[in-house]
Design a protein around this motif. Structure first.
Motif, PDB file in Angstrom:
ATOM      1  N   ALA A 160       0.809  -1.218   0.000  1.00  0.00           N
ATOM      2  CA  ALA A 160       0.000   0.000   0.000  1.00  0.00           C
ATOM      3  C   ALA A 160       0.840   1.264   0.000  1.00  0.00           C
ATOM      4  N   ILE A 161       2.153   1.172   0.216  1.00  0.00           N
ATOM      5  CA  ILE A 161       2.986   2.375   0.310  1.00  0.00           C
ATOM      6  C   ILE A 161       2.971   3.180  -0.983  1.00  0.00           C
ATOM      7  N   PRO A 162       3.251   2.579  -2.142  1.00  0.00           N
ATOM      8  CA  PRO A 162       3.248   3.410  -3.360  1.00  0.00           C
ATOM      9  C   PRO A 162       1.873   3.910  -3.770  1.00  0.00           C
ATOM     10  N   PHE A 163       0.788   3.333  -3.197  1.00  0.00           N
ATOM     11  CA  PHE A 163      -0.545   3.770  -3.596  1.00  0.00           C
ATOM     12  C   PHE A 163      -0.832   5.209  -3.184  1.00  0.00           C
ATOM     13  N   SER A 164      -0.075   5.743  -2.201  1.00  0.00           N
ATOM     14  CA  SER A 164      -0.288   7.142  -1.809  1.00  0.00           C
ATOM     15  C   SER A 164       0.074   8.108  -2.922  1.00  0.00           C
ATOM     16  N   LEU A 165       0.922   7.654  -3.880  1.00  0.00           N
ATOM     17  CA  LEU A 165       1.269   8.516  -5.014  1.00  0.00           C
ATOM     18  C   LEU A 165       0.061   8.817  -5.890  1.00  0.00           C
TER      19      LEU A 165
ATOM     20  N   ILE B 158       2.725   6.045   8.184  1.00  0.00           N
ATOM     21  CA  ILE B 158       1.303   6.029   8.555  1.00  0.00           C
ATOM     22  C   ILE B 158       0.539   5.039   7.681  1.00  0.00           C
ATOM     23  N   VAL B 159       0.925   4.965   6.389  1.00  0.00           N
ATOM     24  CA  VAL B 159       0.275   4.008   5.495  1.00  0.00           C
ATOM     25  C   VAL B 159       0.510   2.581   5.986  1.00  0.00           C
ATOM     26  N   VAL B 160       1.735   2.276   6.391  1.00  0.00           N
ATOM     27  CA  VAL B 160       2.049   0.954   6.905  1.00  0.00           C
ATOM     28  C   VAL B 160       1.264   0.690   8.186  1.00  0.00           C
ATOM     29  N   ARG B 161       1.141   1.698   9.012  1.00  0.00           N
ATOM     30  CA  ARG B 161       0.380   1.535  10.263  1.00  0.00           C
ATOM     31  C   ARG B 161      -1.072   1.189   9.971  1.00  0.00           C
ATOM     32  N   ASN B 162      -1.697   1.869   8.999  1.00  0.00           N
ATOM     33  CA  ASN B 162      -3.078   1.562   8.640  1.00  0.00           C
ATOM     34  C   ASN B 162      -3.199   0.142   8.095  1.00  0.00           C
ATOM     35  N   SER B 163      -2.233  -0.257   7.294  1.00  0.00           N
ATOM     36  CA  SER B 163      -2.273  -1.611   6.740  1.00  0.00           C
ATOM     37  C   SER B 163      -2.100  -2.657   7.834  1.00  0.00           C
ATOM     38  N   ILE B 164      -1.243  -2.355   8.813  1.00  0.00           N
ATOM     39  CA  ILE B 164      -1.003  -3.315   9.892  1.00  0.00           C
ATOM     40  C   ILE B 164      -2.276  -3.545  10.700  1.00  0.00           C
ATOM     41  N   ILE B 165      -3.005  -2.459  11.014  1.00  0.00           N
ATOM     42  CA  ILE B 165      -4.213  -2.646  11.828  1.00  0.00           C
ATOM     43  C   ILE B 165      -5.286  -3.400  11.041  1.00  0.00           C
ATOM     44  N   LEU B 166      -5.289  -3.273   9.723  1.00  0.00           N
ATOM     45  CA  LEU B 166      -6.221  -4.053   8.917  1.00  0.00           C
ATOM     46  C   LEU B 166      -5.854  -5.536   8.942  1.00  0.00           C
ATOM     47  N   VAL B 167      -4.586  -5.839   8.663  1.00  0.00           N
ATOM     48  CA  VAL B 167      -4.146  -7.237   8.622  1.00  0.00           C
ATOM     49  C   VAL B 167      -4.250  -7.872  10.005  1.00  0.00           C
ATOM     50  N   ASP B 168      -3.871  -7.139  11.035  1.00  0.00           N
ATOM     51  CA  ASP B 168      -3.944  -7.684  12.383  1.00  0.00           C
ATOM     52  C   ASP B 168      -5.392  -7.988  12.772  1.00  0.00           C
TER      53      ASP B 168
ATOM     54  N   MET C  66      -0.966  15.405   3.172  1.00  0.00           N
ATOM     55  CA  MET C  66      -2.426  15.501   3.130  1.00  0.00           C
ATOM     56  C   MET C  66      -3.012  14.627   2.021  1.00  0.00           C
ATOM     57  N   ALA C  67      -2.548  14.828   0.792  1.00  0.00           N
ATOM     58  CA  ALA C  67      -3.096  14.058  -0.333  1.00  0.00           C
ATOM     59  C   ALA C  67      -2.730  12.583  -0.229  1.00  0.00           C
ATOM     60  N   GLY C  68      -1.530  12.290   0.258  1.00  0.00           N
ATOM     61  CA  GLY C  68      -1.127  10.899   0.393  1.00  0.00           C
ATOM     62  C   GLY C  68      -1.972  10.147   1.400  1.00  0.00           C
TER      63      GLY C  68
ATOM     64  N   ILE D 129      10.210  13.961   1.047  1.00  0.00           N
ATOM     65  CA  ILE D 129      10.251  13.705   2.487  1.00  0.00           C
ATOM     66  C   ILE D 129       8.841  13.452   3.012  1.00  0.00           C
ATOM     67  N   GLY D 130       7.852  14.211   2.515  1.00  0.00           N
ATOM     68  CA  GLY D 130       6.460  13.987   2.920  1.00  0.00           C
ATOM     69  C   GLY D 130       5.964  12.609   2.517  1.00  0.00           C
ATOM     70  N   PHE D 131       6.346  12.161   1.311  1.00  0.00           N
ATOM     71  CA  PHE D 131       5.963  10.813   0.873  1.00  0.00           C
ATOM     72  C   PHE D 131       6.582   9.753   1.776  1.00  0.00           C
ATOM     73  N   MET D 132       7.848   9.943   2.145  1.00  0.00           N
ATOM     74  CA  MET D 132       8.513   8.979   3.019  1.00  0.00           C
ATOM     75  C   MET D 132       7.911   8.995   4.417  1.00  0.00           C
ATOM     76  N   ALA D 133       7.590  10.195   4.931  1.00  0.00           N
ATOM     77  CA  ALA D 133       6.993  10.274   6.264  1.00  0.00           C
ATOM     78  C   ALA D 133       5.600   9.653   6.269  1.00  0.00           C
ATOM     79  N   GLY D 134       4.851   9.890   5.180  1.00  0.00           N
ATOM     80  CA  GLY D 134       3.510   9.309   5.110  1.00  0.00           C
ATOM     81  C   GLY D 134       3.532   7.805   4.966  1.00  0.00           C
ATOM     82  N   ALA D 135       4.649   7.243   4.474  1.00  0.00           N
ATOM     83  CA  ALA D 135       4.723   5.788   4.325  1.00  0.00           C
ATOM     84  C   ALA D 135       4.574   5.091   5.666  1.00  0.00           C
TER      85      ALA D 135
END
Length: 556
Positions: A428-433, A461-471, A526-528, A453-459
């Motif tokens: 899901a990380i590249p999907f923020s693009l 949070i994206v991983v965190r959202n994916s983790i709570i879904l999979v968990d 924001m957009a990511g 840097i914003g894309f890397m920082a948002g990654a």
């Protein structure tokens, strides 16, 4: 498949030019600087006249409050002065104009827009005086000589200059490239006073006496100090010829020096019988030559610099360099391998023995980006300036991001005890693009280093959202829920915390959205996060279902 298609379309926006890539965006400062270089040999008065005309034209802008003119000297130290060596400028042919603007809150136009507005008028006035001019904005970075810097290499000075002339022609003919210049001084006449030592010796006059006489006449000599009661400092008394008597070398030859020959007839009319005064024109001849020019090296290799800036049609050096590379690729390196000062082929004996000779077939001039040519045996061009820094920054950020992804993957392998599940989470990380790139294009913002840097920082949070879904899915599977129902339930139940996280990011990043430098960081966050909120909720459960559906129920 639809999400992957959207990702490819979003990344293609950079290729088609709807989203522009740049190292750092233009800042909104309350000042900018005008650098004026008059032709060699220009008088200080003419330089000041040109600077005053340029300053008067700039003063008509409503956002300009005042200006200062520094003729013959550099302006006070600033970022440009330190990085681009403006503080070293001295001489009658140089001038700096410091233009001050009203505060940011009292004007709608940014300083970059104002600089673009005045540049055509400034260039028109400078061309009238035959001068070279540059409108230098105060940049947020990077610290480079100029936005566009072409390092020209060649086997000898003539070949470098010949190639540099072609390069500067390409600079001037490329849309969006402005303030072109090069680090080559024009021919400046030099006058040498050659002493006839035999005649001087016959008159008993030493060469040192003649040199001292000319030095005093031209540069002056301090002879004493005057103590004035009302002055805090002593007044220096300087002996020097009037300006009208030293305007040309021929007038200096009218000076006389006293003969040191004791047997010489005394000066006619001299009551003391002093030796006669000998005119310098009997002892000195004048030779007219050309002043030696500056020689530049980089890593011990001779180099010629061609510089420029971007404004108007193209405001990112990436696209200007792409356009110029097409023109440079059409140049035949064989035309510059063995060029004399007259532009014609010189004698082969002038080529170093270890120099590789080009064949008669046309060979393109080599273009380098990240590295410098190993030798100067063949004509070559290396792009420096902001482009070189852009390559290094994005390369280093990409390397650091890849290392972070490896660490994230290792941590999740230890947590989920699976090599496949972390890959599903990180997909899901590249999907923020999908949200980042269109948002930059819609707002007319550059995709800059802060955007990366914003894309890397948002990654994270994206991983965190994916983790709570999979968990959550795995929790439901352990409770005995079927896989299909578990992935649907995860997308529905965990949407609320994902939405609250995205809203928190949007609110937190909105405070820097109006900042010219950190706008890209805010847009990426924001957009990511908004794109990730909508895509991860669907993509991650579906990817997990596709990965686990083929496994037996006891192995999920």
């Amino acid at each position: 498949a639809s999400i992957v298609g959207l990702l490819l379309v979003a990344m293609a926006l950079v290729g088609i030019g709807w989203v522009k890539v740049k190292m750092l965006p233009f800042d909104n400062k309350s000042e900018f600087q005008i650098i004026l270089n008059m032709p060699e040999g220009s008088a200080l008065e003419r330089t000041a006249q040109a600077a005053r005309e340029i300053a008067a034209a700039v003063r008509t802008e409503p956002e300009v409050t005042d200006y200062q003119i520094y003729a013959g000297v550099s302006s006070p130290f600033n970022f440009n002065g330190l990085v681009r060596n403006y503080f070293m400028r001295r001489g009658a042919k140089v001038a700096d104009i410091q233009v001050n603007l009203v505060p940011k809150g009292e004007r709608k136009a940014q300083s970059h827009d104002i600089a673009k507005r005045v540049r055509p008028r400034v260039a028109k006035i400078a061309s009238k005086f035959g001068a070279r001019v540059a409108v230098a904005e105060v940049p947020p970075g990077p610290p480079v000589l100029q936005t566009l810097v072409a390092e020209v290499y060649g086997p000898n000075e003539e070949s470098r200059h010949a190639l540099a002339r072609k390069v500067i022609e390409i600079f001037k003919s490329t849309p969006g490239v402005v303030d072109t210049d090069w680090y080559i001084e024009a021919d400046q006449p030099k006058v040498r006073f050659v002493i006839d030592k035999e005649k001087a010796a016959l008159h008993g006059i030493s060469a040192e006496t003649i040199s001292q006489t000319l030095a005093i006449a031209v540069g002056g000599q301090s002879v004493d100090l005057l103590h004035v009661p009302r002055e805090k400092e002593d007044v220096n008394i300087v002996l020097q010829l009037p300006l009208a008597s030293r305007t040309s070398p021929e007038e200096l030859l009218a000076l006389r020096v006293r003969s040191g020959d004791a047997n010489a007839l005394p000066e006619p009319g001299s009551a003391t019988g002093a030796p006669p005064l000998i005119p310098l024109r009997e002892l000195v001849t004048i030779e007219h030559t050309i002043t030696d020019k500056s020689i530049y090296h980089k890593n011990l290799i001779p180099v010629t610099y061609v510089i420029g800036d971007v404004a108007g049609v193209v405001e990112s050096p990436v696209y200007a360099i792409q356009a110029m590379n097409k023109a440079i690729a059409k140049l035949d390196a064989g035309n510059f391998i063995n060029v004399g000062s007259s532009g014609r082929e010189s004698a082969p004996s002038k080529i170093p023995n270890n120099q590789s000779r080009l064949t008669s077939a046309a060979t393109a001039v080599k273009i380098y980006n990240a590295v410098q040519p190993f030798t100067d045996h063949e004509p070559a061009i290396k792009w420096d300036g902001e482009w070189h820094i852009t390559i290094e920054v994005f390369r280093d950020l990409g390397t650091a991001f890849a290392a972070c992804l490896v660490l994230i993957y290792v941590l999740m392998v230890g947590w989920f005890r699976s090599f496949l599940t972390p890959m599903v989470v990180m997909m899901a990380i590249p999907f923020s693009l999908v949200g980042i790139m269109p948002a930059h294009g819609a707002m007319g913002a550059f995709f800059t280093a802060t955007s990366m840097i914003g894309f890397m920082a948002g990654a994270g949070i994206v991983v965190r959202n994916s983790i709570i879904l999979v968990d959550f899915i795995e929790q439901r599977l352990r409770e005995g829920m079927p896989l299909a129902e578990a992935v649907v339930d995860a997308g529905a139940v965990r949407f609320r915390p994902m939405l609250l996280t995205a809203l928190a990011v949007v609110v937190g990043a909105s405070v820097i959205l109006a900042d010219p430098i950190f706008q890209g960081l805010a847009i990426s966050l924001m957009a990511g996060e908004i794109a990730s909120l909508l895509i991860s909720r669907m993509a991650v459960p579906v990817l997990y279902f596709m990965a686990m559906n083929r496994k037996p129920a006891d192995q999920r």
